[in-house]
Design an enzyme around this catalytic site. Structure first.
Site, short mmCIF file in Angstrom:
data_model
loop_
_atom_site.label_atom_id
_atom_site.label_comp_id
_atom_site.label_asym_id
_atom_site.label_seq_id
_atom_site.Cartn_x
_atom_site.Cartn_y
_atom_site.Cartn_z
N HIS A 161 63.74 102.43 72.99
CA HIS A 161 64.48 103.32 72.61
C HIS A 161 63.73 104.53 71.70
O HIS A 161 63.61 104.41 70.75
CB HIS A 161 65.88 102.86 71.73
CG HIS A 161 66.75 103.89 71.46
ND1 HIS A 161 68.09 103.34 71.01
CD2 HIS A 161 66.88 105.25 71.51
CE1 HIS A 161 68.78 104.60 71.12
NE2 HIS A 161 68.19 105.54 71.15
N ARG A 194 60.74 113.67 73.93
CA ARG A 194 61.14 115.17 73.97
C ARG A 194 60.38 115.75 75.07
O ARG A 194 60.82 116.93 75.30
CB ARG A 194 60.47 115.62 72.62
CG ARG A 194 61.09 115.05 71.21
CD ARG A 194 62.61 115.21 71.32
NE ARG A 194 63.05 114.61 70.14
CZ ARG A 194 64.25 114.09 69.97
NH1 ARG A 194 65.09 114.16 70.92
NH2 ARG A 194 64.69 113.67 68.61
N HIS A 235 71.19 100.78 68.99
CA HIS A 235 71.05 101.21 67.55
C HIS A 235 72.48 100.77 66.93
O HIS A 235 73.42 101.60 66.13
CB HIS A 235 70.89 102.81 67.36
CG HIS A 235 71.72 103.60 68.20
ND1 HIS A 235 73.00 103.65 68.58
CD2 HIS A 235 70.93 104.66 68.50
CE1 HIS A 235 73.24 104.68 69.14
NE2 HIS A 235 72.04 105.33 69.28
N ASP A 263 64.55 104.06 67.91
CA ASP A 263 65.34 105.20 68.25
C ASP A 263 64.30 106.22 67.70
O ASP A 263 64.93 107.15 66.83
CB ASP A 263 66.48 104.86 67.52
CG ASP A 263 67.33 106.30 67.94
OD1 ASP A 263 67.17 107.07 68.94
OD2 ASP A 263 68.40 106.62 67.28
#
Length: 427
Positions: free
Chosen positions: A62, A66, A234, A307
């Site tokens: 995870h 970008r 998550h 994450d």
């Protein structure tokens, strides 16, 4: 050149081995694993791992890299360097870039760019729907054939149940997992922090546990119906743990991850005005955090994932209400796992290796997560006793947005090895 790792505590969840041994690596693979390997050290690159854990390379399911489109936050190259510095040898990039990774050409862009610039292995996750708008399915089959390891609408849930069921059925046919971000957008509203005393104190809208729990329940039921491999991203609530436990008892193919910030911090730790404490899901209560820790301890929760969500400092400089959700995590995850879970007796070192390497590999079907002879030499060397202080200026990530800045942690990544090559060495 050959690589010899000497005197390390080899922790291999693939064969449940935990003993001081040497590893010999040649041509990108582990060729020997035994005590006191005798080789001519003049011909070797030697790493003395005395006092260190030698584990299969960590795998993060995870990560937000970008790129494309948001390179001011992070790039494939900088994210991969951050991963190497954190002990991760494989990372899974989420599709919510600009444009979204929802077709073969965009997926191939990331994979090809990663081959050129990434210090670690980069796997790409494809979007469930076109532009993540939740209205029509993306080219899931095409992306899987091109190398996507999973599908996910991360950053939101697919609220159209019929469409999501279709996507899950297709994923089951293609034998890939669905990575689910569980959030009912109709319930979350303008929520900023966990709905409770801290959101009231700071006078911001809250995000209740129900926002997560109701979609966890829905997605588990869909997984039961479609027989897809469902991986819950998550998880942050005590009831998520309970539902995962019950689903597994019923034979539903569900796995679940917990992020280091969710097992390390509670809403009580939030500092007013510091948006580095703003993430989604939000920091929950002590009761939720304890449930997550016990879920990891009791092997209900399978995976630790970061994450990793880098943002530019100007974005995080906005108000708590307006700043984006998310924190970086690749460079602190291992130390937080040692500090909060291993040192405090929630996890054994073997369980740590399972949750950071062996289990993530199983979720996405990679032949990794073990140090058995013949396997790819993706290796993490970690000193569990060394203390260090989090300094964001030393981060390889472009993102400096972490609530752990200045915190003293135990557990230092000493070396990260990818395909037999040392890609990071602690100075």
């Amino acid at each position: 050149m050959k690589l010899l790792i000497k005197n390390g505590r080899v922790i291999d969840p693939g064969c449940k081995q935990d003993e001081v041994m040497d590893l010999l690596v040649e041509n990108g693979r582990i060729v020997k694993k035994e005590t006191q390997i005798k080789e001519c050290e003049k011909e070797l690159n030697v790493i003395d791992a005395k006092g260190c854990f030698v584990m299969p390379g960590f795998i993060d399911l995870h990560v937000h890299l970008r790129e494309p489109g948001l390179e001011h936050k992070e790039t494939i190259a900088t994210g991969a360097r951050a991963a190497a510095r954190g002990g991760f040898t494989t990372i899974c990039a989420m599709p919510n870039t600009k444009p979204v990774i929802d077709n073969v050409d965009r997926l191939r862009f990331v994979l090809n760019k990663s081959e050129q610039v990434a210090a670690v292995h980069v796997c790409q996750v494809g979007a469930v729907t076109v532009s993540q708008m939740g209205e029509e399915l993306a080219d899931i089959e095409g992306m899987v054939k091109a190398g996507a390891v999973a599908i996910s609408e991360d950053g939101k849930s697919v609220m159209n149940v019929r469409l999501y069921e279709e996507a899950m059925s297709l994923a089951q046919t293609l034998d890939i997992p669905v990575l689910a971000h569980c959030e009912d957008k109709n319930l979350v509203g303008a929520g900023v922090l966990n709905k409770g005393k801290k959101s009231e104190e700071l006078r911001v809208d809250g995000i209740s546990n129900l926002v997560e729990d109701i979609i966890v329940a829905r997605d588990i039921m869909l997984a039961k119906e479609t027989k897809v491999k469902l991986h819950l991203c998550h998880c942050s609530t005590k009831d998520s743990v309970l539902m995962v436990e019950e689903a597994k008892k019923k034979g539903i193919l569900v796995t679940a991850e917990v992020c280091p910030h969710h097992f390390s911090l509670t809403e009580d730790d939030i500092v007013e005005g510091d948006t580095n404490y703003k993430m989604n899901p939000p920091l929950r209560t002590k009761e939720d955090v304890e449930a997550l820790k016990l879920g990891l301890k009791n092997n209900i929760m399978d995976v630790i994932a970061t994450d990793h969500a880098p943002h530019h400092k100007s974005e995080k400089a906005l108000s708590m209400k307006d700043a984006p959700f998310g924190i970086v995590g690749l460079e602190t995850a291992a130390a937080l796992t040692i500090t909060e879970l291993v040192e405090k007796g929630y996890l054994t070192p073997m369980q740590m290796a399972e949750k950071l390497s062996f289990n993530p590999a199983k979720v996405i079907g990679l032949d990794k997560g073990t140090l058995e002879v013949g396997k790819t030499a993706d290796i993490t060397i970690l000193n569990p006793d060394r203390e260090w202080t989090v300094d964001t200026e030393e981060f390889a990530s472009l993102g400096k947005n972490t609530p752990f800045a200045g915190k003293k942690l135990r557990g230092q990544i000493m070396a990260t090895i990818v395909d037999g090559e040392v890609v990071y060495r602690h100075k």
